[in-house]
Design a protein around this motif. Structure first.
Motif, PDB file in Angstrom:
ATOM      1  N   UNK A 111       0.826  -1.216   0.000  1.00 15.54           N
ATOM      2  CA  UNK A 111       0.000   0.000   0.000  1.00 15.54           C
ATOM      3  C   UNK A 111       0.857   1.261   0.000  1.00 15.54           C
ATOM      4  N   UNK A 112       1.933   1.221  -0.753  1.00 12.85           N
ATOM      5  CA  UNK A 112       2.795   2.382  -0.915  1.00 12.85           C
ATOM      6  C   UNK A 112       3.772   2.627   0.209  1.00 12.85           C
ATOM      7  N   UNK A 113       3.724   1.825   1.259  1.00  9.50           N
ATOM      8  CA  UNK A 113       4.623   1.998   2.403  1.00  9.50           C
ATOM      9  C   UNK A 113       5.781   1.014   2.304  1.00  9.50           C
ATOM     10  N   UNK A 114       7.010   1.488   2.454  1.00  9.85           N
ATOM     11  CA  UNK A 114       8.152   0.569   2.378  1.00  9.85           C
ATOM     12  C   UNK A 114       8.058  -0.545   3.423  1.00  9.85           C
ATOM     13  N   UNK A 115       8.418  -1.741   3.022  1.00  8.32           N
ATOM     14  CA  UNK A 115       8.450  -2.873   3.956  1.00  8.32           C
ATOM     15  C   UNK A 115       9.816  -2.856   4.631  1.00  8.32           C
ATOM     16  N   UNK A 116       9.961  -1.913   5.561  1.00  8.33           N
ATOM     17  CA  UNK A 116      11.243  -1.687   6.231  1.00  8.33           C
ATOM     18  C   UNK A 116      10.971  -1.387   7.701  1.00  8.33           C
ATOM     19  N   UNK A 144      -3.452  -5.082   7.164  1.00 10.64           N
ATOM     20  CA  UNK A 144      -3.771  -4.436   5.888  1.00 10.64           C
ATOM     21  C   UNK A 144      -4.759  -5.268   5.084  1.00 10.64           C
ATOM     22  N   UNK A 145      -4.574  -6.574   5.044  1.00  9.80           N
ATOM     23  CA  UNK A 145      -5.485  -7.443   4.303  1.00  9.80           C
ATOM     24  C   UNK A 145      -6.886  -7.405   4.884  1.00  9.80           C
ATOM     25  N   UNK A 146      -6.993  -7.240   6.186  1.00  9.24           N
ATOM     26  CA  UNK A 146      -8.309  -7.212   6.815  1.00  9.24           C
ATOM     27  C   UNK A 146      -9.078  -5.942   6.477  1.00  9.24           C
ATOM     28  N   UNK A 147      -8.379  -4.924   5.991  1.00  4.77           N
ATOM     29  CA  UNK A 147      -9.044  -3.670   5.604  1.00  4.77           C
ATOM     30  C   UNK A 147      -9.453  -3.674   4.138  1.00  4.77           C
ATOM     31  N   UNK A 148      -8.929  -4.628   3.356  1.00  3.85           N
ATOM     32  CA  UNK A 148      -9.271  -4.690   1.941  1.00  3.85           C
ATOM     33  C   UNK A 148      -8.097  -5.141   1.111  1.00  3.85           C
ATOM     34  N   UNK A 151      -1.936  -3.607  -2.079  1.00  3.66           N
ATOM     35  CA  UNK A 151      -1.073  -3.430  -3.245  1.00  3.66           C
ATOM     36  C   UNK A 151       0.360  -3.710  -2.817  1.00  3.66           C
ATOM     37  N   UNK A 152       0.940  -4.759  -3.364  1.00  3.71           N
ATOM     38  CA  UNK A 152       2.304  -5.144  -3.041  1.00  3.71           C
ATOM     39  C   UNK A 152       3.250  -4.623  -4.105  1.00  3.71           C
ATOM     40  N   UNK A 153       4.258  -3.884  -3.677  1.00  5.53           N
ATOM     41  CA  UNK A 153       5.326  -3.485  -4.585  1.00  5.53           C
ATOM     42  C   UNK A 153       6.381  -4.570  -4.593  1.00  5.53           C
ATOM     43  N   UNK A 154       6.690  -5.096  -5.775  1.00  7.11           N
ATOM     44  CA  UNK A 154       7.625  -6.215  -5.856  1.00  7.11           C
ATOM     45  C   UNK A 154       8.745  -5.907  -6.852  1.00  7.11           C
ATOM     46  N   UNK A 155       9.803  -6.700  -6.724  1.00  7.72           N
ATOM     47  CA  UNK A 155      10.868  -6.743  -7.718  1.00  7.72           C
ATOM     48  C   UNK A 155      10.915  -8.158  -8.276  1.00  7.72           C
ATOM     49  N   UNK A 156      10.869  -8.249  -9.598  1.00  9.14           N
ATOM     50  CA  UNK A 156      10.944  -9.559 -10.257  1.00  9.14           C
ATOM     51  C   UNK A 156      11.928  -9.437 -11.408  1.00  9.14           C
ATOM     52  N   UNK A 158      14.622  -7.939 -11.343  1.00 12.19           N
ATOM     53  CA  UNK A 158      15.141  -6.584 -11.335  1.00 12.19           C
ATOM     54  C   UNK A 158      14.143  -5.524 -11.748  1.00 12.19           C
ATOM     55  N   UNK A 159      12.943  -5.943 -12.159  1.00 11.02           N
ATOM     56  CA  UNK A 159      11.931  -4.997 -12.622  1.00 11.02           C
ATOM     57  C   UNK A 159      10.882  -4.747 -11.546  1.00 11.02           C
ATOM     58  N   UNK A 160      10.562  -3.473 -11.237  1.00 11.78           N
ATOM     59  CA  UNK A 160       9.513  -3.178 -10.254  1.00 11.78           C
ATOM     60  C   UNK A 160       8.125  -3.437 -10.835  1.00 11.78           C
ATOM     61  N   UNK A 161       7.242  -3.948 -10.006  1.00 12.43           N
ATOM     62  CA  UNK A 161       5.873  -4.224 -10.406  1.00 12.43           C
ATOM     63  C   UNK A 161       4.971  -3.964  -9.214  1.00 12.43           C
ATOM     64  N   UNK A 162       3.693  -3.809  -9.475  1.00 10.88           N
ATOM     65  CA  UNK A 162       2.695  -3.681  -8.417  1.00 10.88           C
ATOM     66  C   UNK A 162       1.634  -4.756  -8.627  1.00 10.88           C
ATOM     67  N   UNK A 163       1.343  -5.515  -7.591  1.00 10.86           N
ATOM     68  CA  UNK A 163       0.354  -6.589  -7.664  1.00 10.86           C
ATOM     69  C   UNK A 163      -0.644  -6.405  -6.523  1.00 10.86           C
TER      70      UNK A 163
END
Length: 303
Positions: A111-116, A144-148, A151-156, A158-163
């Motif tokens: 959801x746009x927040x870094x996983x850090x 987060x899942x319980x609210x709806x 959106x996961x920001x991923x690297x696959x 080397x390419x950024x994607x949103x799922x």
């Protein structure tokens, strides 16, 4: 969510001569074992969701963190780890897999927040230091899942994607493999755990479902809370008198409910009889012959 994340532990290939120690398992066996526990737990939790008071949204995936592995180089060689967090396992046709996530995708944000995780928040988590990052991520991703949809920001590659992942209702519990070298399974009100040797003793997924369903039943029936409120003491004192009687009553309840949970999920309930008969004959000593648990023959009679 049940099966959102399990604490990943290094596991070995199962030896024909018996169950090896957790420290002997290979990283490839780790993935296969986590997929197995995740998938059976997810199936039990989602199939029984209509009957559970405590519900959460399950994504059907297991994340892991590079800090969990003593040999980070070996973990990167096996799993990639383009970031600190990555997808270890997925339920086939589960919500995360249907959304397009793949194993070894690096998860860098939700959801746009870094996983850090902030250092101060990690320090406050009552876990072994190596597992605090995954516990931190688990708490936030479940919320987060319980609210709806999330959106996961991923690297696959080397390419950024949103799922975007939308969870499915499940009984509240998550399932994890424990790095203990002893035989056992446990429930703490939220987490269902099974140890490496116990998992390797299972003949099939129906037998694994029998054990996971028993522990899930403890969580659904809030046995830990009820025993705490009744003043039941833990440790050696739990094996005595009133402590043992009240604990045994919860074990009987969990055995009885587990059959129903298995049937709802389409597992063979007779697997409980097969497992406890074989386990009792081969390993009938220990906690499962203590005053807090029926001996195996009497236990089998409950099913």
């Amino acid at each position: 969510m049940a099966g959102l994340m399990a604490l990943a532990v290094p596991l070995p290939a199962i030896a024909a001569s018996g169950s090896p120690k957790a420290s002997e398992w290979s990283l490839d066996a780790l993935r296969a074992a986590d997929v197995r526990v995740l998938s059976v737990g997810y199936r039990l939790a989602t199939a029984n969701a209509p009957f559970c008071r405590a519900i959460e949204n399950a994504a059907g995936m297991t994340l892991h963190h590079i800090g969990q592995y003593p040999d980070a180089a070996a973990a990167r060689a096996t799993f990639g780890f383009a970031g600190d967090y990555a997808v270890l396992a997925l339920v086939a046709d589960g919500p995360a897999a249907r959304a397009g996530l793949r194993t070894d995708d690096a998860i860098v944000s939700f959801n746009g927040m870094p996983l850090a995780p902030p250092a101060a928040e990690l320090a406050a988590i009552d876990q072994v230091a190596a597992y605090r990052p995954i516990a931190w991520a688990d708490t936030r991703m479940r919320a987060a899942l319980d609210k709806g949809p999330v959106v996961l920001g991923i690297l696959r590659g080397g390419q950024p994607m949103a799922i975007t992942v939308t969870g499915t209702p499940a009984c509240r519990s998550r399932f994890e493999l424990r790095p203990s070298d002893s035989y056992g399974a446990s429930a703490d009100g939220d987490i269902v755990g099974i140890t490496v040797p116990m998992l390797s003793f299972m003949a099939d997924d129906d037998e694994l479902a029998a054990i996971l369903a028993h522990e899930l039943a403890h969580n659904l029936l809030e046995h830990r809370r009820r025993l705490n409120e009744a003043g039941v003491q833990r440790g050696l004192l739990q094996q005595l008198g009133r402590n043992a009687r009240l604990t045994l009553a919860t074990e009987i309840e969990a055995d009885q409910l587990s059959i129903w949970l298995m049937a709802n999920a389409g597992y063979d309930a007779q697997a409980s009889v097969r497992f406890w008969t074989r386990y009792g004959k081969q390993r009938g000593k220990g906690i499962f012959s203590a005053p807090t648990h029926y001996r195996w023959k009497k236990r089998v009679g409950l099913f």
